[in-house]
Write an enzyme that holds these catalytic residues in place. Structure first.
Site, PDB file in Angstrom:
ATOM      1  N   GLU A 287       0.842  -1.208   0.000  1.00  0.00           N
ATOM      2  CA  GLU A 287       0.000   0.000   0.000  1.00  0.00           C
ATOM      3  C   GLU A 287       0.872   1.252   0.000  1.00  0.00           C
ATOM      4  O   GLU A 287       1.706   1.427   0.886  1.00  0.00           O
ATOM      5  CB  GLU A 287      -0.887  -0.022   1.254  1.00  0.00           C
ATOM      6  CG  GLU A 287      -1.880   1.118   1.308  1.00  0.00           C
ATOM      7  CD  GLU A 287      -2.825   1.014   2.513  1.00  0.00           C
ATOM      8  OE1 GLU A 287      -3.141  -0.103   2.951  1.00  0.00           O
ATOM      9  OE2 GLU A 287      -3.229   2.075   3.018  1.00  0.00           O
TER      10      GLU A 287
ATOM     11  N   LYS B  67      -6.719  -0.961  12.089  1.00  0.00           N
ATOM     12  CA  LYS B  67      -6.146  -1.346  10.789  1.00  0.00           C
ATOM     13  C   LYS B  67      -4.962  -0.425  10.474  1.00  0.00           C
ATOM     14  O   LYS B  67      -3.930  -0.863   9.963  1.00  0.00           O
ATOM     15  CB  LYS B  67      -7.225  -1.260   9.708  1.00  0.00           C
ATOM     16  CG  LYS B  67      -6.832  -1.929   8.407  1.00  0.00           C
ATOM     17  CD  LYS B  67      -6.133  -1.020   7.444  1.00  0.00           C
ATOM     18  CE  LYS B  67      -5.799  -1.732   6.140  1.00  0.00           C
ATOM     19  NZ  LYS B  67      -5.126  -0.864   5.186  1.00  0.00           N
TER      20      LYS B  67
ATOM     21  N   ASP C 238       5.190 -14.355  11.724  1.00  0.00           N
ATOM     22  CA  ASP C 238       3.864 -14.915  11.451  1.00  0.00           C
ATOM     23  C   ASP C 238       2.849 -13.796  11.676  1.00  0.00           C
ATOM     24  O   ASP C 238       2.348 -13.592  12.783  1.00  0.00           O
ATOM     25  CB  ASP C 238       3.628 -16.088  12.416  1.00  0.00           C
ATOM     26  CG  ASP C 238       2.278 -16.744  12.210  1.00  0.00           C
ATOM     27  OD1 ASP C 238       1.422 -16.157  11.515  1.00  0.00           O
ATOM     28  OD2 ASP C 238       2.080 -17.846  12.753  1.00  0.00           O
TER      29      ASP C 238
ATOM     30  N   HIS D  44      -2.980  10.273   0.041  1.00  0.00           N
ATOM     31  CA  HIS D  44      -3.121   8.890  -0.372  1.00  0.00           C
ATOM     32  C   HIS D  44      -3.292   8.813  -1.886  1.00  0.00           C
ATOM     33  O   HIS D  44      -2.661   8.014  -2.558  1.00  0.00           O
ATOM     34  CB  HIS D  44      -4.371   8.353   0.313  1.00  0.00           C
ATOM     35  CG  HIS D  44      -4.286   6.917   0.665  1.00  0.00           C
ATOM     36  ND1 HIS D  44      -3.363   6.428   1.558  1.00  0.00           N
ATOM     37  CD2 HIS D  44      -5.014   5.862   0.257  1.00  0.00           C
ATOM     38  CE1 HIS D  44      -3.537   5.130   1.684  1.00  0.00           C
ATOM     39  NE2 HIS D  44      -4.534   4.763   0.897  1.00  0.00           N
TER      40      HIS D  44
HETATM   41  C1  MEV Z   1      -5.735   2.862   5.560  1.00  0.00           C
HETATM   42  O1  MEV Z   1      -4.905   1.800   5.161  1.00  0.00           O
HETATM   43  C2  MEV Z   1      -5.691   3.031   7.063  1.00  0.00           C
HETATM   44  C3  MEV Z   1      -6.608   4.110   7.612  1.00  0.00           C
HETATM   45  O2  MEV Z   1      -7.949   3.841   7.222  1.00  0.00           O
HETATM   46  C4  MEV Z   1      -6.466   4.078   9.122  1.00  0.00           C
HETATM   47  C5  MEV Z   1      -7.421   4.973   9.866  1.00  0.00           C
HETATM   48  O3  MEV Z   1      -8.511   5.299   9.358  1.00  0.00           O
HETATM   49  O4  MEV Z   1      -7.069   5.334  11.009  1.00  0.00           O
HETATM   50  C6  MEV Z   1      -6.256   5.451   7.075  1.00  0.00           C
END
Ligand code: MEV
Length: 735
Positions: free
Chosen positions: A420, A597, A613, A710
């Site tokens: 990513e 995430k 792992d 992004h």
């Molecule tokens: C994207 O890979 C991760 C985000 O969605 C994390 C977040 O919203 O805190 C940008």
């Protein structure tokens, strides 16, 4: 037709399976160590090679159309695992440069020349310890002493060793040092020597004799293979010719024939081919063009003083020219002076990939093995084939560096593998902001993993639990008997308790807590669980169920925190925004999952680079986030007088020994880059990457929104994919 068997093949079973296909076979008895083969009798049925290859234990099928079936069956590529730690692919896409003096003259001479060779990008060091000379009065090598010097110089500079065995008497000593044993042109048909070299089990470089044709040369290779040699490289070094100006006549037609028609691994030694240094470079280039994937040259720092063949030895600058012509990247000797370990590199993103590696090497002093891995980025298929099943190829992703990290007062470069865009840039940027407030602070508990043993239909689980509490010390002692090596390393079972899960079905679970030191620990814990299950069953009755580690290792936690000023972050409003985003995640599991995430973006990328792992890490992180309550954020941010403080705690089951850590050269390189002294320190580093990733995401979301930055990077990626030319333009991506 000749059928070659795998090393582990059951000869009788293979013969029976082949007979089932209608093939009558006769075993060709190998000499000690040689490959096992069947010859197919002529009255056999006609069966396709595909069907024969499908028989378990069959490695290769070759038509017996020539008197050298083993040569015919040689693979085009072969990996030499050198004693110095270098992995050298013969016959691959990259030309292998083998360079060094004609003879090893002294310890200091070979050290100096090895340094020059490594710096020029050679992968292997050549040098004669035993020299065949036309005149009995010429210098004939320093013998055993020279072998020692050669081995030390190669080890110091991360090079493989190629050296000649001149007679059967020397073969054993040479095999102790040589990663590839050279058989010289004068000895090409010394069959006793060929057999002795074959029996060492080392690959060989077989020089062509001056006056022989290709067929005899191949047959000499067959002798080597027949006696156990795993691989032969055929080396053209000039045949007798009419030109008095040149020492020999380099037969490049033979090189092209071997490579393109016979598909054999072929090397050229242009130094002996012409005997004069001013023609070595053009002939080396011509050799590569003709199909040589290995170039062997002589070089000397002071050729005028060389005790043999000085006239054909390349000067150091000519060696560099050759390396440039062959498109090789120099490897810095580890002894060169370096500025020191740091995680700060100015304008790293603006440099080309090659420049980044150069800067890194100059700054850190990376080992030759790491430099080579970074340059080639490959995983040997043989290693891959041992890692998982049904392997058909390997799969690559970018290896990047997270910069600016300061953790517990020390810099750490953080290797990251992630597909990513923006994760690495965002992490590095957040680490830069945190650094201004002193960096990350963290600690990890001892590496205590949890093993579970399930018992069903236990007659009375309360009573059984009491028995296990009473016998806790006995359980610990028994567990430790199963893992003596872990105990000797200072780890082992440290505690045990029970969970009474369901009275009705008699479900009781024994938990075993095992300190696994610097390992991830799954195997150790599973061993203990399996060992204890029947013993415990004999005490409490019931049926044994699962015996496996838990991926929620509550006694293996890492804690990390950091401060960042509002000023560094971009203002009070942004700092408020990050704190509000954190509260949002605390109140709402839908947001908490995305928040987490973002943390795992950082942690998983490091986990991948370091061969961990990551499924276990993910399982632990999310189970912890939802433990006994609504799913919550792993990290939270609150306002301080000057800005923000971020705090995170989570389980992290990772290791710095065992598993892919040792097998994968990329993981070894990444370990060298991150510089941690064990699993606990690595856990802290990984957690810092996670917290940095979280901060960067929240800052972007609270400010301009995630899309701007992004999408800029996504656009760049799409542009590259659209170009789809296979050649990625090397230009800056992000700050
Ligand atoms: C994207 O890979 C991760 C985000 O969605 C994390 C977040 O919203 O805190 C940008």
């Amino acid at each position: 037709m000749v059928i070659l068997l795998r090393d582990d093949a059951d000869e009788k079973a293979v013969a029976a399976a082949l007979q089932g296909l209608g093939l009558w076979t006769r075993a060709l008895t190998p000499d000690a160590g040689g490959p096992r083969m069947f010859e197919v009798e002529t009255q056999s049925a006609h069966v396709s090679a595909e069907l024969i290859l499908a028989v378990p234990g069959v490695a290769h099928v070759a038509e017996r159309k020539s008197p050298h079936p083993l040569v015919d069956a040689l693979a085009e590529q072969y990996l030499v695992r050198c004693r110095s730690g270098a992995d050298v692919w013969l016959g691959g896409d990259r030309t292998v440069l083998i360079a060094g003096p004609c003879a090893v003259e002294s310890e200091s001479q070979i050290q100096t020349i090895a340094g020059l060779c490594a710096a020029a990008g050679a992968q292997m060091l050549r040098g004669g310890a035993f020299k065949p000379r036309t005149s009995p009065y010429s210098f004939n090598g320093q013998g055993d002493e020279a072998l020692k010097w050669l081995a030390a110089a190669a080890a110091e500079h991360g090079l493989g060793v190629v050296t000649e065995a001149m007679s059967e008497l020397h073969v054993e000593a040479v095999a102790q040092v040589a990663d590839i044993i050279q058989v010289g042109s004068r000895n090409m048909q010394n069959f006793a020597l060929l057999a002795a070299v074959g029996r060492t089990g080392r690959p060989a470089l077989l020089k062509r004799a001056r006056g022989v044709g290709i067929e005899e040369w191949l047959l000499a290779g067959e002798h080597l293979l027949r006696h156990g040699c795993p691989y032969v490289v055929f080396c053209e070094r000039g045949i007798a010719g009419p030109n008095a100006e040149m020492r020999n006549t380099l037969d490049l037609a033979a090189v092209a024939y071997l490579r393109h028609i016979l598909k054999l691994p072929v090397a050229v030694d242009p130094s002996h081919g012409v005997g004069r240094r001013d023609l070595v470079l053009p002939l080396a280039k011509a050799s590569a063009a003709a199909g040589a994937s290995i170039i062997l040259v002589e070089t000397h720092d002071q050729p005028a003083q060389a005790r043999s063949d000085g006239a054909q030895a390349l000067l150091p600058h000519q060696l560099t020219e050759l390396s440039v012509a062959l498109d090789l990247e120099p490897v810095e000797p580890p002894s060169a002076s370096h500025t020191g370990y740091t995680s700060r590199f100015s304008e790293f993103y603006k440099k080309s990939v090659q420049e980044r590696r150069r800067v890194l090497t100059r700054q850190l002093g990376l080992s030759p093995a790491t430099q080579r891995y970074l340059r080639e980025g490959t995983l040997d298929l043989g290693v891959a084939d041992h890692m998982t099943e049904n392997v058909i190829s390997t799969f690559a992703l970018p290896l990047s560096l997270g910069l600016n990290f300061r953790i517990n007062g020390r810099d750490h470069l953080i290797p990251m593998v992630v597909e990513e865009p923006s994760v690495v840039a965002a992490c590095s940027n957040a680490a830069r902001m945190v650094r201004a407030s002193g960096g990350f602070r963290g600690d990890a508990t001892r590496s205590v993993m949890t093993g579970q043993v399930q018992f069903d239909r236990v007659p009375n689980i309360a009573e059984a639990a009491k028995i296990l509490r009473d016998r806790r010390d006995e359980i610990i002692a028994l567990a430790n008997e199963a893992i003596p090596r872990m105990v000797a390393r200072g780890g082992g079972c440290v505690d045990a308790d029970t969970r009474e899960l369901d009275e009705a079905s008699g479900l009781l679970v024994l938990h075993l807590y095992v300190d696994v030191g610097d390992a991830m620990g799954a195997n150790v814990v599973d061993t203990v669980a399996e060992k204890l299950a029947p013993v415990v069953q004999s005490w409490i009755g019931g049926h044994i169920g699962l015996r496996i580690l838990s991926n929620l290792p509550l006694r293996r936690l890492v804690h990390i925190e950091c401060d960042v000023t509002a000023e560094m972050l971009g203002g009070e409003e942004l700092a408020d925004g990050v704190a509000r985003a954190s509260s949002f995640a605390e109140m709402d599991p839908f947001r908490a999952s995305t928040h987490n995430k973002g943390i795992m973006n950082g942690i998983d990328a490091v986990a991948l680079a370091l061969g961990q792992d990551w499924r276990a890490i993910e399982a632990g992180a999310h189970a912890f986030a939802g433990l006994g309550r609504e799913y919550r954020p792993l990290a939270t941010w609150s306002r301080t007088a000057t800005g923000l403080r971020g705090v995170m705690e989570m389980p992290l089951a990772i290791g710095t020994v065992g598993g892919s850590v040792q097998a994968h050269p990329g993981v070894r390189a990444a370990m060298e880059l991150v510089r941690v002294d064990g699993a606990r320190q690595l856990a802290v580093v990984m957690a810092a990457a996670g917290l940095a990733s979280n901060l960067a995401a929240l800052r972007a979301l609270a400010g301009e929104g995630i899309q701007q930055g992004h999408m800029r990077l996504h656009a760049r990626k799409s542009e590259i994919l659209a170009a789809a030319s296979g050649i990625l333009p090397s230009r800056p991506t992000h700050a």
